[in-house]
Design a protein around this motif. Structure first.
Motif, short mmCIF file in Angstrom:
data_model
loop_
_atom_site.label_atom_id
_atom_site.label_comp_id
_atom_site.label_asym_id
_atom_site.label_seq_id
_atom_site.Cartn_x
_atom_site.Cartn_y
_atom_site.Cartn_z
N LEU A 31 0.84 -1.19 0.00
CA LEU A 31 0.00 0.00 0.00
C LEU A 31 0.87 1.24 0.00
N SER A 32 0.34 2.32 -0.50
CA SER A 32 1.08 3.58 -0.46
C SER A 32 1.04 4.14 0.96
N GLN A 33 2.01 5.00 1.27
CA GLN A 33 2.01 5.62 2.59
C GLN A 33 0.76 6.46 2.83
N PRO A 34 0.29 7.23 1.83
CA PRO A 34 -0.96 7.96 2.06
C PRO A 34 -2.14 7.04 2.38
N ALA A 35 -2.19 5.88 1.71
CA ALA A 35 -3.28 4.93 1.99
C ALA A 35 -3.18 4.39 3.42
N LEU A 36 -1.95 4.12 3.86
CA LEU A 36 -1.75 3.64 5.22
C LEU A 36 -2.12 4.72 6.24
N HIS A 37 -1.68 5.94 5.99
CA HIS A 37 -2.04 7.04 6.89
C HIS A 37 -3.55 7.17 6.99
N ARG A 38 -4.22 7.06 5.86
CA ARG A 38 -5.67 7.22 5.84
C ARG A 38 -6.35 6.09 6.62
N ALA A 39 -5.86 4.85 6.44
CA ALA A 39 -6.46 3.70 7.14
C ALA A 39 -6.31 3.85 8.65
N VAL A 40 -5.12 4.24 9.10
CA VAL A 40 -4.89 4.40 10.54
C VAL A 40 -5.68 5.58 11.08
N ARG A 41 -5.72 6.66 10.31
CA ARG A 41 -6.49 7.84 10.74
C ARG A 41 -7.98 7.50 10.86
N ASP A 42 -8.48 6.70 9.92
CA ASP A 42 -9.89 6.29 9.99
C ASP A 42 -10.15 5.45 11.24
N LEU A 43 -9.21 4.56 11.58
CA LEU A 43 -9.36 3.76 12.80
C LEU A 43 -9.39 4.67 14.03
N GLU A 44 -8.52 5.66 14.05
CA GLU A 44 -8.48 6.59 15.18
C GLU A 44 -9.79 7.37 15.29
N GLN A 45 -10.37 7.74 14.16
CA GLN A 45 -11.64 8.46 14.19
C GLN A 45 -12.77 7.56 14.69
N ILE A 46 -12.74 6.29 14.28
CA ILE A 46 -13.75 5.35 14.74
C ILE A 46 -13.67 5.17 16.25
N CYS A 47 -12.45 5.06 16.76
CA CYS A 47 -12.24 4.84 18.20
C CYS A 47 -12.28 6.13 19.00
N GLY A 48 -12.06 7.25 18.32
CA GLY A 48 -12.06 8.53 19.02
C GLY A 48 -10.86 8.73 19.91
N VAL A 49 -9.74 8.07 19.60
CA VAL A 49 -8.56 8.17 20.43
C VAL A 49 -7.32 7.92 19.57
N ALA A 50 -6.20 8.53 19.93
CA ALA A 50 -4.96 8.32 19.20
C ALA A 50 -4.46 6.91 19.43
#
Length: 403
Positions: free
Chosen positions: A130-149
């Motif tokens: 995966l590209s780094q932007p895609a990885l950043h987006r996937a992790v950022r989406d997980l953080e938004q779902i959980c509401g925590v870093a």
């Protein structure tokens, strides 16, 4: 080649238990908030990916095949683990996700686990393609779902937050359940993978004998071996990185772990062949105290046994603290130092005349050797066979003084 857990749509996997319970695609679709055509198409895709039929279709509904029942049970266990972990880290914000695990995708979980393993977005990108932007987006989406870093940048890498470590454990355990389900329904049920944490004693006789027998009967299976001390292996075990540990058991294992004894090992004092004490049939404590020792690290059973040997007397000099039997054997051959070990661990060196036992086995120098697993671990048939072989090999390789 068997499918990977990351190839499967989580929403479709989650629906399996509803289809089993409802016995009807239309009722199951309503229960999981999907249209019936979408669920039917999703199930068909899942069956194609897995290469098996999960449900038999009838005019009045559907019924699970054996593979369908197995996969539904594994998927249900996986989502229970993922749910416990994600709700444990989630912080409800304005959107107030009550069940964050239901919003996660396989791509997000795969990306996050690879970030955890690689320690950087660069390494995770290389591992996943995966590209780094895609990885950043996937992790950022997980953080938004959980509401925590979940991860914080540190230089070129990242470190997990407390929430990130907890979620990573839950994801890995959930993925392990799905992988076990895939292995169980595969045409190649003698394949699959087992990851073993090997503490020092197990590497001498028990584990090599087990692996040799397992490879003969399960030639397509993969055995991953991680060497280390108990303290180095216990967290990978709890995280689901390894499936079991073999070695000295603890009096009080951490919550969530279960131990099974294999045998009681009796320690002996070991020195080089030709050591000044080798000719004494039963050297006393004063004799043993005159020589320097190699001892185990603090808070290990072996260190405790060494200290108990000299209880009530001054401890001898112990300039080396070491858990590597390979290093210990090398130092002993070239010095007059002593150590406590199991005869199993230096059997080859004793047989070849390089090392020798000093005096008889210790009267109270015993430790229980066994298997440690997660309480929640449900091994596949191939993994159960490996455990059975460990037990058989442990009995077959006992040297006379340990019987």
């Amino acid at each position: 080649m068997a499918a990977s857990p990351h190839d499967l749509n989580l929403r479709h996997l989650r629906a399996l238990s509803s289809i089993v319970a409802q016995g009807s695609m239309s009722a199951a679709a309503q229960a999981v908030s999907l249209s019936q055509p979408a669920l039917t198409q999703g199930l068909a895709k899942l069956e194609r990916t897995l290469g098996v039929t999960l449900f038999d279709r009838h005019p009045d509904g559907v019924s699970p095949t054996e593979a369908g029942s197995l996969m539904a049970e594994r998927a249900q266990a996986a989502f229970a683990l993922l749910g416990a972990a994600s709700r444990g880290v989630a912080r409800r914000g304005e959107r107030g996700f009550a069940r964050p695990e239901q919003l996660m995708t396989a791509t997000q979980l795969h990306a996050f686990l690879n970030l955890v393993d690689a320690g950087s977005f660069v390494g995770a990108a290389e591992a996943t393609g995966l590209s780094q932007p895609a990885l950043h987006r996937a992790v950022r989406d997980l953080e938004q779902i959980c509401g925590v870093a979940l991860a914080e940048r540190r230089g070129r890498g990242v470190i997990l937050t407390v929430a990130g470590r907890r979620l990573a454990r839950g994801i890995r355990l959930a993925v392990g359940e799905i992988a076990a389900g895939i292995a169980e329904i595969s045409d190649e049920q003698d394949s699959g993978r087992i990851a073993v944490g090997a503490m020092p004693l197990s590497r001498a006789l028990v584990l090599p004998g087990t692996i040799a027998a397992y490879a003969r009967g399960t030639p397509r299976a993969i055995v991953d071996i991680a060497e280390g001390s108990w303290r180095e292996l216990v967290e990978p075990l709890r995280d689901g990185v390894i499936d079991l540990m073999i070695g000295a058991l603890r009096d009080d294992p951490p919550p969530g772990l279960v131990q099974k004894a294999l045998f009681v090992d009796r320690l002996v004092v070991i020195g080089r062949a030709g050591h000044p004490l080798a000719a004494i049939a039963d050297p006393g404590l004063d004799d043993l105290r005159r020589h320097p020792w190699i001892v185990g690290q603090a808070d290990t059973p072996l260190r405790a046994q060494w200290e108990a040997l000299f209880a009530g007397h001054p401890l001898p000099a112990a300039p080396i603290e070491c858990g590597s039997v390979m290093v210990i054997r090398g130092v002993l051959r070239d010095s007059d130092m002593l150590t406590l070990l199991s005869p199993d661990q230096v059997a080859l060196e004793i047989d070849s005349g390089l090392l020798t036992t000093i005096g008889p086995p210790l009267e109270h120098g015993t430790r229980t050797i066994g298997i440690t697993t997660r309480l929640s671990w449900r091994p596949t048939a191939a993994q159960r066979r490996f455990v059975d072989l460990i037990e058989a090999t442990a009995l077959a390789t006992r040297v006379p003084e340990n019987k």
